[in-house]
Every structure is written in C-alpha cells, then in structure tokens.
Motif scaffolding. Structure first.
Motif, mmCIF file in Angstrom:
data_model
loop_
_atom_site.group_PDB
_atom_site.id
_atom_site.type_symbol
_atom_site.label_atom_id
_atom_site.label_comp_id
_atom_site.label_asym_id
_atom_site.label_seq_id
_atom_site.Cartn_x
_atom_site.Cartn_y
_atom_site.Cartn_z
ATOM 1 N N VAL A 56 0.826 -1.173 -0.015
ATOM 2 C CA VAL A 56 0.076 -0.025 0.032
ATOM 3 C C VAL A 56 0.917 1.220 0.119
ATOM 4 O O VAL A 56 0.542 2.157 -0.808
ATOM 5 N N ASP A 59 1.971 2.189 -3.253
ATOM 6 C CA ASP A 59 0.867 2.574 -4.208
ATOM 7 C C ASP A 59 1.186 4.024 -4.984
ATOM 8 O O ASP A 59 0.886 5.050 -4.072
ATOM 9 N N ARG A 62 -1.124 6.814 -3.761
ATOM 10 C CA ARG A 62 -1.807 6.921 -2.442
ATOM 11 C C ARG A 62 -1.664 8.474 -1.936
ATOM 12 O O ARG A 62 -2.815 9.016 -1.473
ATOM 13 N N ASN A 66 -5.137 10.666 -1.138
ATOM 14 C CA ASN A 66 -5.212 10.996 0.272
ATOM 15 C C ASN A 66 -5.292 12.578 0.164
ATOM 16 O O ASN A 66 -5.934 13.257 0.783
ATOM 17 N N GLY A 303 -7.237 4.186 -3.972
ATOM 18 C CA GLY A 303 -5.980 4.443 -3.524
ATOM 19 C C GLY A 303 -5.964 5.271 -2.424
ATOM 20 O O GLY A 303 -4.891 5.160 -1.549
ATOM 21 N N SER A 304 -7.013 5.745 -1.786
ATOM 22 C CA SER A 304 -6.860 6.555 -0.656
ATOM 23 C C SER A 304 -7.046 5.782 0.759
ATOM 24 O O SER A 304 -7.950 4.577 0.523
ATOM 25 N N THR A 305 -6.221 5.681 1.805
ATOM 26 C CA THR A 305 -6.157 4.976 3.040
ATOM 27 C C THR A 305 -6.922 5.799 4.065
ATOM 28 O O THR A 305 -6.722 5.188 5.062
#
Length: 473
Positions: A56, A59, A62, A66, A303-305
């Motif tokens: 992750v 990625d 990311r 975010n 892709g956002s965590t």
C-alpha cells in the motif's frame, strides 16, 4: 551534550516524561524509581501486515488520493436546512428501522440494540407489549438497515423509525445531505435501550410537538451554519462528542426568535426551550451529520487510505475506508473503560455502541479532547490525559483542520483524516470517548468512558487496500 537552545536547557531542569513500548523491563525499572511512565500497547506488525503495508505504501496513487480525500473533507459545509419526519426524509415505511453500526441481525443484536428496537416497535404501534414486540422482531417482522447506508447517523443504538423526526443537513460544496434523529437527553432513553412508558411518551411528544416546532423555526430562520457553531464550541470547552453544552446553547440562541415567531402555542415553545436548554447533549445530533457530510465527501477515492466511517452496533465495531468503497471491516466491539453511574460497574456494561464515533473520524470527540479538558470528569482520567489523547492522534492522521482550532495547543487544528497505514504501522488506535449502555435491554445508560477500535478492523482494511493496489513493476 551540546545545548543548542534555551528550550534544550529547560528539558534538563524539569522531570522527564517517559513513554515505553514492547517488553515491560524498562517501564518497570523506571516505575520503581518513581519516574512517571506511559506504557504503550504496541506490537510490531505481523509478516502478512508488513507485506500489505509495503504494497500500500508503494501504491503510486496513495499520496495524491489522500490529498484529494482530505481536501474534500476540509472543503465540506454543513447547513441545517430542515427538520422533518424520517418517513418523508428517508423514505422509511412501517416496519423499517435504521440502526447504528455495521449490519446486524436480531439474533446477534446486543441488549441495548434489542431494547431500542422493542421501544421503536411500541412507539410505531406495531406491538402492544414488549413481549409481543420481541416475538415479532424474532420472527423477522422488521427490516433492519444501518443508518450509514441511507446517509444517516444515529447515536448509541441509533434506531430511527418512520415517525421519528430528523435533522436534515446539506453540504452545499458537494451537493449532498445527511440526517440524524433528535436527541432525547440522558438516562433512560431509547438510544440506550430503554423502552419504558416514559421513553415512549417522550418520543411521542418529540414527534408531535418538538419536531414540528423546530422544523418551522429552521425554515423560518433559513440555513444554520453548523460548522461555524462547531468551530466556536471548541473555543468554549466542548469537543463535539460527549461535551456539547456550548453548542447546544448557541443553537438555542440562534433559533429562539424563530421558535417564538413560529406561531406555536406558548406552552409548546416553553416546553421546547426547557427540553433543549436542559439537555447538554442536544447538539451532538447535529455534530454527527455534519461529520457524516464531511467524510462522505471523501468516499470512493481510489488508492486513498483514509477512514471515512467508524461505527458500532453493540456487537461489532466496523470501519469503512475511502479507497475500498462501502465495504465494512469489522471486529468485536470492546467494553469502554470509564466512570459508572450509581451502583453500576463494568459487569453491567455493554460493548461499545453507536454511530457517534463519526465525530472522532472527522477529528472531533476523542481527537479534540484537548479543547475540552473538563470532559475527563465525565469519561474518567486526568486533564493531562485529554491533552495527550489529542497529541497522540496527530500521529495517525493525514492533516489538521484549521477551522477546528484547539486553544490550549496554540490554536493548532484538530487531527483529521485517520490513515489506515499509520494505524497499522504505529499500533496507535483511534481514541473514542463515549457513553456506556447497560448490557441488559431496558436498562439505559450506566456510565461513560474511553474506548478504541479492535486492531483487526485496520489490518483487514489494509489487506483489502493492498489487493486493490497496482502490481509492483
């Protein structure tokens, strides 16, 4: 050692503050020398978690994903635009009930969730006695759906039935709306699983008098900026979850003239003033949908965590993440650690319950405890604990919300945007402050305290994010 600044010198002239992680040898040795020690419950990630974390973190989407998610949260608005029945606002029909947390069935429902559903059945006239209500619910004669699935949030059990009135908030920046029921106050109330005659009588008054009166006042007043009130209440000692005294009084000040001018009988207006003014938690049910709007704006960013929901149903704790859609990642809800009312104790407590952790997800509540040090008198601990909680949450957050400033931290913005990767990497779990419901249906509130989510919610979410990440080159 070379001192590079006066601040370095001050460090040597005051007692040390020590935090330890891992085995307890160092902490035990320091404690034996009367040195204050904060022990962190930290464990290194498992091999599987480490592989998922590396995937992750690698990625390429990311960082930008975010940033996009955070910007959507920070740019959201929250205007109170109406108060109306849930049947009208949410399309609920007889026998349909919304509840807090991830999906749950009657068979797995906790005591307070069952008690609240029984009360809702009685309130809606779908049963004449609690026993009849339980039989009908056990037979599947009710449709249960999480509040979050319909753009709503509900405190504690979170039960919303068609005849209940709800606040309706609008995010004009993103064109979305969110809803929440009206707050009943504390003690023996439906959301804590109580269903006695006084509970049903209060709900009927709220639907017959309070809801229509507030709806008329809000429409007469025009949109009320809830985010602006939240920003002010943080300057006045509220944190937006378990302390909402200033927010409640500011809302009442905003709507007083409109309530008087609504044409309602003077007794109804006076009863409404007494009820709202005497219920310090009334504004919580506006903070929650405001936070829901902000976080819903950040949903669905590949892709956002970033975590966009934390919610509990009294059995399971669940989170949702921007980059994984509407999927729930769940684990067993924990029993809060806190203060108890009267003769109640931990044995009387139900595991954590409610959608109100949406406040922490948006950077309020346990994340903003430094703005409300008096909260420790309600949930337990010391003033230093409130300050430490907020400072600790910066380490697992993506940003700071400068609109929600914390005076005692030199007006630093509240920590906002829980990052799954930071939670797994550091072992620090989000801090939530909460009311505690009795585990036996019908009991009501038994206390208030602090709790964290189960770690497996975040490791499962991380694994799902890893599966969605592009393959390594």
């Amino acid at each position: 050692m070379t001192l590079s600044s006066p601040a370095d010198g001050r460090l040597l002239r005051r007692d040390p503050t020590v935090a330890t992680a891992g085995v307890g040898l160092l902490a035990d040795s320091l404690a034996a020398q009367a040195v204050p020690v904060t022990r962190l419950d930290w464990r290194p990630p498992t091999a599987d978690s480490t592989d998922a974390l590396n995937r992750v973190l690698a990625d390429p989407r990311r960082a930008e994903a975010n940033r996009t998610a955070v910007n959507r949260v920070l740019s959201s608005t929250a205007q109170l635009v109406n108060v109306r029945p849930a049947a009208e606002a949410l399309g609920l029909k007889p026998g349909q009930f919304l509840h807090a947390g991830p999906p749950i069935t009657w068979e797995r429902a906790s005591g307070p969730m069952r008690g609240a559903l029984v009360g809702a059945m009685l309130f809606e006239g779908l049963a004449d006695t609690p026993e009849e209500a339980e039989k009908r619910l056990a037979a599947g004669n009710a449709e249960l759906e999480p509040c979050h699935h319909l753009g709503a949030v509900g405190p504690m059990a979170g039960i919303v039935s068609p005849s209940m009135w709800v606040f309706e908030l609008e995010d004009t920046a993103h064109g979305t709306r969110a809803w929440c029921s009206l707050n009943e106050g504390l003690g023996k109330v439906l959301r804590y699983g109580a269903f006695g005659p006084e509970v049903i009588e209060r709900l009927r008054w709220m639907s017959a008098v309070l809801g229509p009166l507030l709806g008329s006042a809000v429409r007469g007043h025009g949109p009320v900026d809830i985010r602006a009130i939240i920003a002010q209440m943080l300057q006045m000692g509220d944190e937006g979850h378990n302390r909402n005294r200033a927010g409640t009084l500011m809302l009442l000040r905003e709507l007083t003239a409109d309530i008087i001018e609504s044409g309602a009988p003077s007794k109804d207006a006076a009863d409404a003033f007494r009820f709202i003014g005497g219920n310090d938690h009334f504004f919580l049910n506006l903070v929650m949908p405001a936070c829901k709007l902000a976080l819903d704006a950040a949903r669905g960013v590949p892709g956002s965590t970033m975590v966009v929901a934390m919610a509990r149903n009294g059995t399971d704790f669940g989170i949702q993440v921007s980059g994984t859609g509407d999927r729930w990642f769940t684990g067993p809800a924990k029993v809060p650690d806190g203060l108890y009312l009267g003769s109640y104790g931990p044995a009387d407590a139900n595991p954590d319950i409610g959608d109100s952790a949406i406040t922490e997800t948006a950077g309020l509540g346990g994340f903003a405890m430094a703005a409300a040090p008096a909260i420790v008198r309600f949930v337990g601990g010391r003033v230093d604990d409130a300050l430490d909680a907020t400072r600790r949450m910066y380490g697992i957050s993506l940003a700071e919300n400068t609109a929600y400033a914390v005076p005692v931290l030199d007006y630093r913005g509240t920590p906002t945007g829980i990052d799954v990767t930071r939670v797994v990497r550091t072992g620090v779990l989000p801090q939530i402050n909460t009311g505690i419901a009795g585990r036996v249906a019908g009991t009501g509130q038994v206390g208030a305290g602090l709790v964290t989510p189960p770690e497996e919610c975040f490791t499962a979410a991380l694994a799902a994010l890893a599966r969605k990440a592009p393959a390594f080159p």
